[in-house]
Write an enzyme that holds these catalytic residues in place. Sequence first.
Site, short mmCIF file in Angstrom:
data_model
loop_
_atom_site.label_atom_id
_atom_site.label_comp_id
_atom_site.label_asym_id
_atom_site.label_seq_id
_atom_site.Cartn_x
_atom_site.Cartn_y
_atom_site.Cartn_z
N SER A 284 0.86 -1.20 0.00
CA SER A 284 0.00 0.00 0.00
C SER A 284 0.89 1.24 0.00
O SER A 284 2.04 1.19 0.45
CB SER A 284 -0.87 0.00 1.26
OG SER A 284 -1.54 1.23 1.41
N TYR B 192 -1.88 0.15 11.08
CA TYR B 192 -2.06 -0.27 9.68
C TYR B 192 -0.82 0.10 8.87
O TYR B 192 -0.30 -0.71 8.11
CB TYR B 192 -3.31 0.39 9.08
CG TYR B 192 -3.50 0.02 7.62
CD1 TYR B 192 -3.82 -1.28 7.26
CD2 TYR B 192 -3.32 0.97 6.61
CE1 TYR B 192 -3.98 -1.64 5.92
CE2 TYR B 192 -3.46 0.62 5.27
CZ TYR B 192 -3.79 -0.68 4.93
OH TYR B 192 -3.91 -1.03 3.62
C1 8X3 Z 1 -5.07 1.50 1.53
C2 8X3 Z 1 -4.74 2.88 1.11
O1 8X3 Z 1 -4.41 5.29 1.84
O2 8X3 Z 1 -6.22 4.07 2.90
O3 8X3 Z 1 -3.97 0.75 1.83
O4 8X3 Z 1 -3.95 3.61 3.48
S1 8X3 Z 1 -4.83 3.98 2.42
#
Ligand code: 8X3
Length: 259
Positions: free
Chosen positions: A144, A157
């Site tokens: 990501s 995350y």
């Molecule tokens: C997903 C994109 O920008 O929401 O991995 O982290 S974001």
Amino acid sequence: MRPLEGRLALVTGASAGIGEACARRLAGEGADLVLWARREERLAPLAEELAAAAAVRATWSRVDVRDREAVFETSRRLVDRGDVPDILINNAGLASGMSLIQEGDLEDWDRMIDTNVKGLLFVTRALLPAMIERGRGHIVNLGSIAGHQVYRGGNVYNATKFAVRAISEGTGLDLLGTPIRVSSIDPGLVETEFSIVRFHGDAKRARSVYRGYTPLTAADVADVVAFVVTRPPHVNVADLVLLPTDQRSAHSLHRSGEP
Ligand code: 8X3
């Protein structure tokens, strides 16, 4: 002849979003499929549909990548029956919550770390030896933009996606001298169930993430994955960042009506 005819692609998190789109796209390129996800009620009809529509072999298993035993046992059965994947799409992953770290929910943290990091490692560790032994294979990890830049509330995350990037790089280094390729595809904003899951089912808040610009679709990402896995064997796309035109970084997004 389609470019992936006779190749076997295993997709994790195949029941929806980017995983489902990859399954559809790779089947269109002629790949046989092994689909893994938790939601078998979605996997079975998808496998049936793709087998019929694309004239490929499509099997599925209910596998939660957090479940170490299930990952290793299901992989062993695949390898034993000669189904060593040519292409492994390590897609299963999620964001759960967007709290500030001082308010973080430990269940959210476990869910993200166990799925995005440990799950990806389990699947890789379970299948890679057979790929090396067979002398052919391509691992595509879904990273990501969140693995390149940290944003407020992204904390854990972000940490998991930074970890995916390190794992992709480390796996590629460890595989030097083998024909196995490792690629990381790192999208920015893609409209899928991602934000609904992140915001624990709050569909209104999820919709607002994608307002005022055109986000990527899961099919856009699958398109790039298909490109990456159809390069000649001496060509490896190591890391590819894919963004909507209105997004330039994790911090820079142009929404219509905003300066
Ligand atoms: C997903 C994109 O920008 O929401 O991995 O982290 S974001």
